[in-house]
Scaffold this active site. Structure first.
Site, PDB file in Angstrom:
ATOM      1  N   GLU A 160       0.833  -1.209   0.000  1.00  0.00           N
ATOM      2  CA  GLU A 160       0.000   0.000   0.000  1.00  0.00           C
ATOM      3  C   GLU A 160       0.865   1.255   0.000  1.00  0.00           C
ATOM      4  O   GLU A 160       0.535   2.246  -0.659  1.00  0.00           O
ATOM      5  CB  GLU A 160      -0.934  -0.021   1.202  1.00  0.00           C
ATOM      6  N   GLU A 190      -3.921  -9.734   3.272  1.00  0.00           N
ATOM      7  CA  GLU A 190      -4.787  -9.589   4.444  1.00  0.00           C
ATOM      8  C   GLU A 190      -5.930 -10.593   4.502  1.00  0.00           C
ATOM      9  O   GLU A 190      -6.225 -11.128   5.596  1.00  0.00           O
ATOM     10  CB  GLU A 190      -5.331  -8.153   4.512  1.00  0.00           C
TER      11      GLU A 190
END
Length: 223
Positions: free
Chosen positions: A76, A96
């Protein structure tokens, strides 16, 4: 990271930033799953993971030199940069969902925006890892190198610095805004934007034309 990027934003003598990891193992391995996890946006710094993922007012370019794994928040962070170059040993993932979580620092939104919904979902829903070359094929990575990736990033930075800084910053701001708005609107209003008006009236705009006419390198002033 946030403090360093704040200082970069405030210093007129700094035109491009490079973010990289220490050594050759990892750019950023993401959240330590053995530690307490953030439960809301308020748990993160105002500028987000790595001081970048929620920073939307930085007009100067930031290059991610990915030297190893970029997982979760690390990916990210790279996505929040303007340009990614990578070592051939680098890899990228938003894993995730494999541990019952979700990429909440802009990774979902940026990945969908940058490579399209269907290709993004093939990564987001599986948590699968991309090699540097796969990421390049998807358009996420500008260049993959076998040699020192920081040297590669510096080469890109030098190329950016050869351009007028006000032009680079105005272009980044317009491009960032255009990604979220209809083309018909952004094309029609670009001449009315204050950064474009300031650019066209700047000393650098005059210098660029003079240097071209005189066949010499321009001397940018960033004002």
């Amino acid at each position: 990271m946030a403090a360093a990027l704040d200082a970069f934003a405030a210093d007129d003598n700094q035109w491009v930033a490079i973010v990289t990891g220490d050594g050759d193992k990892a750019f950023c391995a993401g959240q330590d799953l053995k530690s307490e996890l953030p439960t809301s946006a308020a748990s993160l710094p105002p500028s987000g993971c790595g001081g970048m993922t929620s920073r939307f007012d930085l007009d100067k370019p930031v290059i991610a030199a990915v030297n190893g794994i970029a997982l979760g928040g690390g990916f990210e962070l790279a996505l929040a940069c303007d340009l990614i170059v990578a070592s051939s040993q680098a890899s990228f993932a938003l894993p995730e969902p494999r541990v019952g979580l979700a990429a909440l620092a802009g990774g979902i939104q940026r990945l969908c925006q940058e490579i399209g919904m269907k290709r993004a979902m093939s990564i987001l829903l599986t948590g699968r890892r991309l090699s540097a070359h796969q990421a390049a094929e998807l358009g996420l990575v500008a260049e993959v190198v076998e040699a020192n990736v920081l040297d590669c990033a510096k080469r890109w930075a030098a190329e950016i610095i050869s351009c007028a800084p006000l032009s680079v910053r105005a272009t980044k701001r317009v491009a960032r805004d255009a990604a979220a708005r209809p083309l018909s609107e952004t094309v029609a209003t670009i001449w009315d934007r204050p950064e474009i008006a300031g650019l066209l009236a700047s000393a650098d705009a005059a210098e660029g034309r003079s240097a071209f006419a005189q066949k010499r390198p321009p001397r940018w002033q960033a004002r």
